[in-house]
Write a protein that holds these residues in place. Sequence first.
Motif, PDB file in Angstrom:
ATOM      1  N   LYS A 110       2.259   7.503  -6.593  1.00 38.49           N
ATOM      2  CA  LYS A 110       1.591   7.849  -5.397  1.00 38.49           C
ATOM      3  C   LYS A 110       0.847   9.111  -5.625  1.00 38.49           C
ATOM      4  CE  LYS A 110       4.574   7.616  -1.856  1.00 38.49           C
ATOM      5  NZ  LYS A 110       5.129   7.803  -0.665  1.00 38.49           N
ATOM      6  N   LEU A 127      -3.844  -0.123  -9.029  1.00 35.87           N
ATOM      7  CA  LEU A 127      -2.593  -0.662  -8.609  1.00 35.87           C
ATOM      8  C   LEU A 127      -1.634  -0.548  -9.951  1.00 35.87           C
ATOM      9  CD1 LEU A 127      -2.143  -4.356  -7.190  1.00 35.87           C
ATOM     10  CD2 LEU A 127      -0.409  -3.476  -8.911  1.00 35.87           C
ATOM     11  N   CYS A 154      -2.639 -12.468   4.166  1.00 37.18           N
ATOM     12  CA  CYS A 154      -2.580 -11.327   3.123  1.00 37.18           C
ATOM     13  C   CYS A 154      -3.397 -11.945   1.969  1.00 37.18           C
ATOM     14  CB  CYS A 154      -1.178 -11.320   2.527  1.00 37.18           C
ATOM     15  SG  CYS A 154      -0.063 -10.271   3.486  1.00 37.18           S
ATOM     16  N   ILE A 168       0.052  -5.934   1.666  1.00 33.68           N
ATOM     17  CA  ILE A 168      -1.304  -6.272   1.683  1.00 33.68           C
ATOM     18  C   ILE A 168      -1.869  -7.529   0.813  1.00 33.68           C
ATOM     19  CG2 ILE A 168      -2.058  -3.970   2.209  1.00 33.68           C
ATOM     20  CD1 ILE A 168      -2.997  -5.456  -1.120  1.00 33.68           C
ATOM     21  N   ASP A 188       0.858  -1.302   0.128  1.00 33.73           N
ATOM     22  CA  ASP A 188      -0.054   0.045  -0.041  1.00 33.73           C
ATOM     23  C   ASP A 188       0.900   1.131   0.132  1.00 33.73           C
ATOM     24  OD1 ASP A 188       0.976   0.187   2.790  1.00 33.73           O
ATOM     25  OD2 ASP A 188      -0.897  -0.343   3.339  1.00 33.73           O
ATOM     26  N   ARG A 189       0.219   2.381   0.201  1.00 35.64           N
ATOM     27  CA  ARG A 189       0.957   3.651   0.099  1.00 35.64           C
ATOM     28  C   ARG A 189       1.979   3.860   1.258  1.00 35.64           C
ATOM     29  NH1 ARG A 189      -1.203   7.312  -3.314  1.00 35.64           N
ATOM     30  NH2 ARG A 189      -0.569   9.241  -2.203  1.00 35.64           N
ATOM     31  N   ASP A 211      -3.229   3.426  -5.402  1.00 35.25           N
ATOM     32  CA  ASP A 211      -3.361   2.931  -4.018  1.00 35.25           C
ATOM     33  C   ASP A 211      -2.280   1.591  -3.552  1.00 35.25           C
ATOM     34  OD1 ASP A 211      -6.116   4.142  -3.282  1.00 35.25           O
ATOM     35  OD2 ASP A 211      -6.498   3.262  -5.296  1.00 35.25           O
ATOM     36  N   TYR A 212      -1.933   0.962  -4.643  1.00 36.10           N
ATOM     37  CA  TYR A 212      -1.253  -0.190  -4.450  1.00 36.10           C
ATOM     38  C   TYR A 212      -0.139  -0.178  -5.374  1.00 36.10           C
ATOM     39  CZ  TYR A 212      -5.639  -1.653  -1.800  1.00 36.10           C
ATOM     40  OH  TYR A 212      -6.655  -1.822  -1.105  1.00 36.10           O
ATOM     41  N   LYS A 248      -9.913   0.632  -6.397  1.00 39.07           N
ATOM     42  CA  LYS A 248      -8.578   0.827  -6.112  1.00 39.07           C
ATOM     43  C   LYS A 248      -7.753   0.708  -7.205  1.00 39.07           C
ATOM     44  CE  LYS A 248      -9.471   1.584  -1.710  1.00 39.07           C
ATOM     45  NZ  LYS A 248      -9.544   2.887  -0.765  1.00 39.07           N
TER      46      LYS A 248
END
Length: 400
Positions: A175, A161, A61, A19, A13-14, A180-181, A159
Amino acid sequence: MTYSYIARQPILDRQTKTIGYELLFRDGPDNRFPDIEPELATSRLLSDHFLTAHYNTLGSCLGFVNFPYDSLINRVPTLFPAGNLVIEILEGCEPSDELLQAIKEMASAGYIIALDDFIPNAKWRPFLPYVSIIKFDIRLYSIAKAQTFMAKLKNSKIKFLAEKVETYQEFEQAKLAGFDYFQGYFFSKPELLQTKSLAPSIHTVVRLCQEIAKPEFDFVAIENLISQDLSLSFKLLSSANSSASITSQIRSFRQAVVYLGEEKLRKFVALVAIASTHDSKPEHLYTLSIQRARFCELIYQQFHHDSSSAFLTGMFSLLDSVLDQPLESILAKIPVDEEVKRALLQGEGLLGQILNLIRAYENADWSEISRISSALDLEENAICDSYTAAVKWTSDLLPA
């Protein structure tokens, strides 16, 4: 003993917290994707890792898995728990009405849907309400272009990625763009994991395929076939454990078969059939597991009519050796009845005594055999006859 290989690459994640992992099939220790059909690669990955070692592979995860078109149409992902599986729709899939219906059903069942290597196309618009994650390969579709697309969906729950992030600068740019990922060599190259492969007897798989092809579903015949194969029986219980409908502990393979039902059983058999290789042969541990299962069943029948839990006890008594894992941790992942667990872990109860008896017989420990037979009020001739019958039954059962 053969081995199964999988590569996993972390998804962060950021805050750079892991995750999930993208799971990638490998057919050897060189960490390269083999030249095989995507359907076979997915089936082997799922069979060898989600049905056996999935907790060791993922922990708590998410697991991101690529699914080809046919796997999605056949709802293969529904064999596995929705809680930590991310269904990645491969970029080569045709956005057909048939695929849309499958995605609607799986999304409504709680599965996380992701579009892999996404290139914006109006044909995918109907899918977006059911998609949770969109993955952009920033080598193929620039961060700037992706930012423009993401801005149009800023009010959605999707979201985004960024794949193939290779530098710190790309991470910072992604970012700022709103991703988000993140996934890529900047964080980690795919890590190769090796596990012992539970390969079912091809003879059993063929007979199972014949059974599921019949218009009249014979649950008893299917139960009998699965219960004779260590690999299939363990994977069946793992699959049953992932079913949302399960409310109690499993005492027998019949319960697991009934829990899954016709539709999921057909998918289960198809999955392990695709994943099986034609040179799969039961080795010594598999043979001994089946032999123990039959012996425990025959002895237990002298005390109780329903001997299915005894068969289960004998069958699973060597799982720690087969999987190179502590038996306690293996049994924690499948809903086996407490009586069976006590027998396997502590050697307690009637099942535990019978299991200790077969171990003593295999080791020619005559004083221990005499002690247990006296405690159970068993004739030693009956024990010898049961062992001989178990050996013959196993020999007749397994293909040459």
